[in-house]
Every structure is written in C-alpha cells, then in structure tokens.
Scaffold this motif. Structure first.
Motif, PDB file in Angstrom:
ATOM      1  N   PRO A 154       0.819  -1.222   0.000  1.00 29.21           N
ATOM      2  CA  PRO A 154       0.000   0.000   0.000  1.00 29.21           C
ATOM      3  C   PRO A 154       0.849   1.267   0.000  1.00 29.21           C
ATOM      4  N   ASP A 155       2.016   1.201   0.652  1.00 26.06           N
ATOM      5  CA  ASP A 155       2.903   2.360   0.678  1.00 26.06           C
ATOM      6  C   ASP A 155       4.322   1.911   0.996  1.00 26.06           C
ATOM      7  N   ILE A 156       5.269   2.831   0.823  1.00 29.23           N
ATOM      8  CA  ILE A 156       6.672   2.550   1.093  1.00 29.23           C
ATOM      9  C   ILE A 156       7.361   3.871   1.407  1.00 29.23           C
ATOM     10  N   VAL A 157       8.355   3.827   2.305  1.00 31.62           N
ATOM     11  CA  VAL A 157       9.074   5.035   2.717  1.00 31.62           C
ATOM     12  C   VAL A 157      10.514   4.942   2.215  1.00 31.62           C
ATOM     13  N   PHE A 158      10.978   6.030   1.569  1.00 33.15           N
ATOM     14  CA  PHE A 158      12.362   6.117   1.114  1.00 33.15           C
ATOM     15  C   PHE A 158      13.095   7.147   1.969  1.00 33.15           C
ATOM     16  N   ILE A 159      14.146   6.684   2.632  1.00 32.44           N
ATOM     17  CA  ILE A 159      14.937   7.565   3.496  1.00 32.44           C
ATOM     18  C   ILE A 159      16.109   8.097   2.672  1.00 32.44           C
ATOM     19  N   HIS A 160      16.062   9.379   2.329  1.00 31.94           N
ATOM     20  CA  HIS A 160      17.081   9.972   1.464  1.00 31.94           C
ATOM     21  C   HIS A 160      17.935  11.008   2.183  1.00 31.94           C
ATOM     22  N   GLY A 161      17.574  11.369   3.413  1.00 31.07           N
ATOM     23  CA  GLY A 161      18.318  12.395   4.137  1.00 31.07           C
ATOM     24  C   GLY A 161      17.983  13.785   3.614  1.00 31.07           C
ATOM     25  N   THR A 162      18.555  14.789   4.242  1.00 28.52           N
ATOM     26  CA  THR A 162      18.307  16.174   3.826  1.00 28.52           C
ATOM     27  C   THR A 162      19.400  16.631   2.874  1.00 28.52           C
ATOM     28  N   GLY A 163      20.633  16.720   3.351  1.00 28.41           N
ATOM     29  CA  GLY A 163      21.749  17.080   2.480  1.00 28.41           C
ATOM     30  C   GLY A 163      21.464  18.322   1.661  1.00 28.41           C
ATOM     31  N   ASN A 164      21.851  18.296   0.387  1.00 28.92           N
ATOM     32  CA  ASN A 164      21.594  19.450  -0.498  1.00 28.92           C
ATOM     33  C   ASN A 164      20.254  19.342  -1.223  1.00 28.92           C
ATOM     34  N   GLY A 165      19.500  18.272  -0.966  1.00 36.32           N
ATOM     35  CA  GLY A 165      18.160  18.137  -1.531  1.00 36.32           C
ATOM     36  C   GLY A 165      18.101  17.585  -2.936  1.00 36.32           C
ATOM     37  N   VAL A 166      19.253  17.278  -3.548  1.00 32.01           N
ATOM     38  CA  VAL A 166      19.250  16.808  -4.934  1.00 32.01           C
ATOM     39  C   VAL A 166      18.581  15.444  -5.060  1.00 32.01           C
ATOM     40  N   LEU A 167      18.944  14.503  -4.170  1.00 29.35           N
ATOM     41  CA  LEU A 167      18.360  13.160  -4.244  1.00 29.35           C
ATOM     42  C   LEU A 167      16.857  13.215  -3.996  1.00 29.35           C
ATOM     43  N   ARG A 168      16.431  13.974  -3.025  1.00 31.11           N
ATOM     44  CA  ARG A 168      14.998  14.129  -2.737  1.00 31.11           C
ATOM     45  C   ARG A 168      14.261  14.672  -3.961  1.00 31.11           C
ATOM     46  N   HIS A 169      14.849  15.668  -4.608  1.00 28.42           N
ATOM     47  CA  HIS A 169      14.214  16.257  -5.792  1.00 28.42           C
ATOM     48  C   HIS A 169      14.107  15.231  -6.922  1.00 28.42           C
ATOM     49  N   GLU A 170      15.167  14.466  -7.165  1.00 24.56           N
ATOM     50  CA  GLU A 170      15.159  13.483  -8.247  1.00 24.56           C
ATOM     51  C   GLU A 170      14.123  12.388  -7.984  1.00 24.56           C
ATOM     52  N   ILE A 171      14.045  11.937  -6.731  1.00 26.95           N
ATOM     53  CA  ILE A 171      13.064  10.909  -6.362  1.00 26.95           C
ATOM     54  C   ILE A 171      11.653  11.426  -6.586  1.00 26.95           C
ATOM     55  N   GLN A 172      11.366  12.621  -6.101  1.00 25.03           N
ATOM     56  CA  GLN A 172      10.011  13.150  -6.200  1.00 25.03           C
ATOM     57  C   GLN A 172       9.645  13.503  -7.638  1.00 25.03           C
ATOM     58  N   LYS A 173      10.639  13.795  -8.459  1.00 21.54           N
ATOM     59  CA  LYS A 173      10.356  14.046  -9.869  1.00 21.54           C
ATOM     60  C   LYS A 173       9.889  12.762 -10.552  1.00 21.54           C
ATOM     61  N   VAL A 174      10.538  11.634 -10.224  1.00 19.84           N
ATOM     62  CA  VAL A 174      10.112  10.339 -10.771  1.00 19.84           C
ATOM     63  C   VAL A 174       8.710   9.993 -10.272  1.00 19.84           C
ATOM     64  N   LEU A 175       8.487  10.201  -8.978  1.00 20.43           N
ATOM     65  CA  LEU A 175       7.188   9.852  -8.384  1.00 20.43           C
ATOM     66  C   LEU A 175       6.047  10.666  -8.989  1.00 20.43           C
ATOM     67  N   SER A 176       6.306  11.948  -9.281  1.00 25.50           N
ATOM     68  CA  SER A 176       5.246  12.820  -9.787  1.00 25.50           C
ATOM     69  C   SER A 176       4.733  12.377 -11.161  1.00 25.50           C
ATOM     70  N   LYS A 177       5.550  11.588 -11.897  1.00 27.49           N
ATOM     71  CA  LYS A 177       5.155  11.157 -13.244  1.00 27.49           C
ATOM     72  C   LYS A 177       4.815   9.666 -13.311  1.00 27.49           C
ATOM     73  N   HIS A 178       4.939   8.968 -12.178  1.00 25.69           N
ATOM     74  CA  HIS A 178       4.756   7.502 -12.203  1.00 25.69           C
ATOM     75  C   HIS A 178       3.274   7.143 -12.192  1.00 25.69           C
ATOM     76  N   PRO A 179       2.823   6.324 -13.138  1.00 22.58           N
ATOM     77  CA  PRO A 179       1.384   5.996 -13.218  1.00 22.58           C
ATOM     78  C   PRO A 179       0.874   5.153 -12.058  1.00 22.58           C
ATOM     79  N   LYS A 180       1.764   4.473 -11.326  1.00 17.59           N
ATOM     80  CA  LYS A 180       1.339   3.622 -10.214  1.00 17.59           C
ATOM     81  C   LYS A 180       1.423   4.323  -8.860  1.00 17.59           C
ATOM     82  N   VAL A 181       1.789   5.587  -8.854  1.00 15.27           N
ATOM     83  CA  VAL A 181       1.898   6.344  -7.602  1.00 15.27           C
ATOM     84  C   VAL A 181       0.649   7.196  -7.420  1.00 15.27           C
TER      85      VAL A 181
END
Length: 315
Positions: free
Chosen positions: A267-294
């Motif tokens: 039903p759901d899943i959590v990805f722990i990416h840390g804060t850092g400079n925010g690049v990884l978080r941005h890349e992950i959320q960009k994929v999620l925003s376009k994923h048909p199964k999300v």
C-alpha cells in the motif's frame, strides 16, 4: 502592453507607486503597493520607474571572451529552471534559467495558449542565471505551455550536446514540495532540471518479457517498508565514489525498490534519502510525480525522519 509582471510603476495622477502583479487585459493592470492591496488601473495612468531592478534581474551578461574551463572540470550537465517569488510582490513568481554547465547557452522561450508567443531570447553564460518569464502563482491553472529551446556553444575542444527542447505545462504538484536555496542566484525557490533525459521504454523488450518461460523470469524479492538510500548503506566502497556515481547508485536502488513494492502490491513505502543538499529528494520526487502507479507522496513522519524521508502511497 508595454508593461510586464514585476515592473515597478508610479501613478500619473496620484502619489502612489507599486509593483505590477496582474495583467488584466490589453488596457488594465493590477498594481500592488506597500499596503499589499492590488489596485486595478489603466495602463495609461501609470509610468515605469526607470533604474529599479527587481529581484532576479539578469545576474551577468555574456562578455566577448568565454572563460576557459580546464578539460577535466568541464561540466556538461546542469540546466535548470529556478522559480522564485518576487521580493516585493510575493504573488508574482519569476522563472530563471540557471546555467550550471561550462557551455554558453543560446535559448528561446515560447508560450503556447491557443497561439504561440515569443517570451525570451538570449545567451546565458556558464555558471550564471537570467530571468526569462514572470507569472501570477495564483493563476497557475491558466498558465500557458512552456516551450524552451536550447543550443550549446563553446570555443573549447569539447563536443556539444544536441539541441535541447523542453516542453512543459506546469501543474500545482510541481510546486508542492518545499523550497530550497537555488544555485547561482542564492534565493529560495523551486528547482526543475531541464537537461534530464526522458525515460525511454523499449517496446520490443517489454513485449518479449511477457513471453518468457517461468524458468527465465526472475523472482523479485519483497522490499522493506522503509528503504534507506544513504550510500553507506548501499556500498562499502562509498568513500571512493564521486557524487555522480553515488546518485546513480541511489536512484537505481530507489527504482528497484519502487518496482518491487508495486509488484508485491504494497500500500505504501518510505524512502529515506536524508536532507543534504536536496538533490536526491528532488530526483526521487520528480520520478514519483510522473509515475502511473503512484497515487501520491509526502514527507514521511517528521517526528521520526525529520525532512529526510518521503512516503509513497501506491495505487
């Protein structure tokens, strides 16, 4: 209409001045003063205050001599749109083209809303930014489609990438994430990478995968409900990896875990990416925003993860 959003104007018949925060039609504009109230006024009843440069004015103009970058440090990726609110009129946002590459960029911006309109054309030097468009954030659903064309240029012995075309009709979810400090302009805003390659699906390989025998099909392990993407959790030799390799490994692990969660109908899943400079978080959320199964995604439980994890709700 000679005025544009964000221009600083003074009333002709009254002792008032403010920023243009709305283009109502060809004759009427909305001006917001220090009291934060927007006043509709005829464009003929105001005059532009010359010499004022709004936040986000061009950071640097191209000089005749292109700065020479050492071959090993020549950067070929890093073209972004940075979206920031105007310092004086928060209802207005400015789009900046951020060139974090070592190329000079020749760019044009056209908008398409039942007809094409040229908005900007110019050159953006390496490691600089320029403002290319302004809009009312409250009118986001009325924004036109953006058509951005980019040519790469350098006098150095480096092969330029092919011309880049970026086409986007922005939606509210593109600005639902938290703001970050944007490179080159050092302002808080939203960052959108333009030169990221689109995911291309090989239809033939996809078709062949449906006809594999049971022996050929690979079993997909059920993932944990919390997936830690910190590089030290994924590789023992992380001290010897550069930032590009680290991000590639983290994104590969993220995509694999997301696919496994979908296969096992979690039903759901959590990805722990840390804060850092925010690049990884941005890349992950960009994929999620376009994923048909999300179905949706959000910051995970802040009491446990702070702002360093994203919870994904699957369909």
């Amino acid at each position: 209409m000679k005025y544009k959003l964000g221009d600083f104007v003074r009333f002709v018949d009254e002792k008032m001045e403010g920023f243009i925060t709305r283009i109502i039609d060809d004759q009427m504009i909305g001006v917001t003063g220090e009291d934060e109230f927007e006043i509709p006024v005829l464009a003929s009843k105001v005059t532009l205050v010359h010499g004022y440069k709004p936040a986000g004015a061009d950071a640097q103009q191209v000089t005749g001599n292109e700065p020479q970058t050492p071959q090993g440090e020549f950067k070929t990726k890093g073209v972004y749109l940075g979206v920031v609110a105007d310092a004086k009129a928060n209802s207005v946002v400015h789009f900046h083209l951020l060139n974090d590459t070592s190329f000079q960029l020749l760019i044009t911006l056209t908008t398409d809303k039942q007809g094409f309109k040229g908005e900007y054309a110019g050159i953006v030097a390496p490691k600089t930014a320029t403002k290319i468009y302004s809009a009312q954030l409250a009118d986001l659903q009325l924004w036109p489609k953006f058509l951005l064309n980019i040519l790469y240029y350098t006098t150095q012995n480096v092969e330029a990438p092919p011309p880049l075309t970026f086409s986007e009709k922005f939606k509210a979810k593109d600005f639902s994430g938290s703001k970050k400090n944007l490179p080159l302009i050092n302002q808080q805003g939203w960052l959108i990478q333009v030169d990221e390659p689109e995911l291309v699906i090989d239809a033939q390989k996809l078709k062949e995968s449906f006809f594999k025998s049971p022996e050929e099909k690979v079993a997909i392990d059920k993932p944990q409900r919390e997936v830690d993407l910190h590089i030290e959790k994924l590789r023992d030799d992380y001290q010897f990896l550069n930032s590009t390799e680290i991000q590639r490994i983290q994104m590969a692990h993220f995509n694999k875990a997301l696919d496994a969660a979908i296969v096992h109908q979690l039903p759901d899943i959590v990805f722990i990416h840390g804060t850092g400079n925010g690049v990884l978080r941005h890349e992950i959320q960009k994929v999620l925003s376009k994923h048909p199964k999300v179905q949706t995604f959000m910051d995970a439980l802040k009491e446990k993860f702070g702002y360093g994890a994203t919870r994904v709700v699957l369909k």
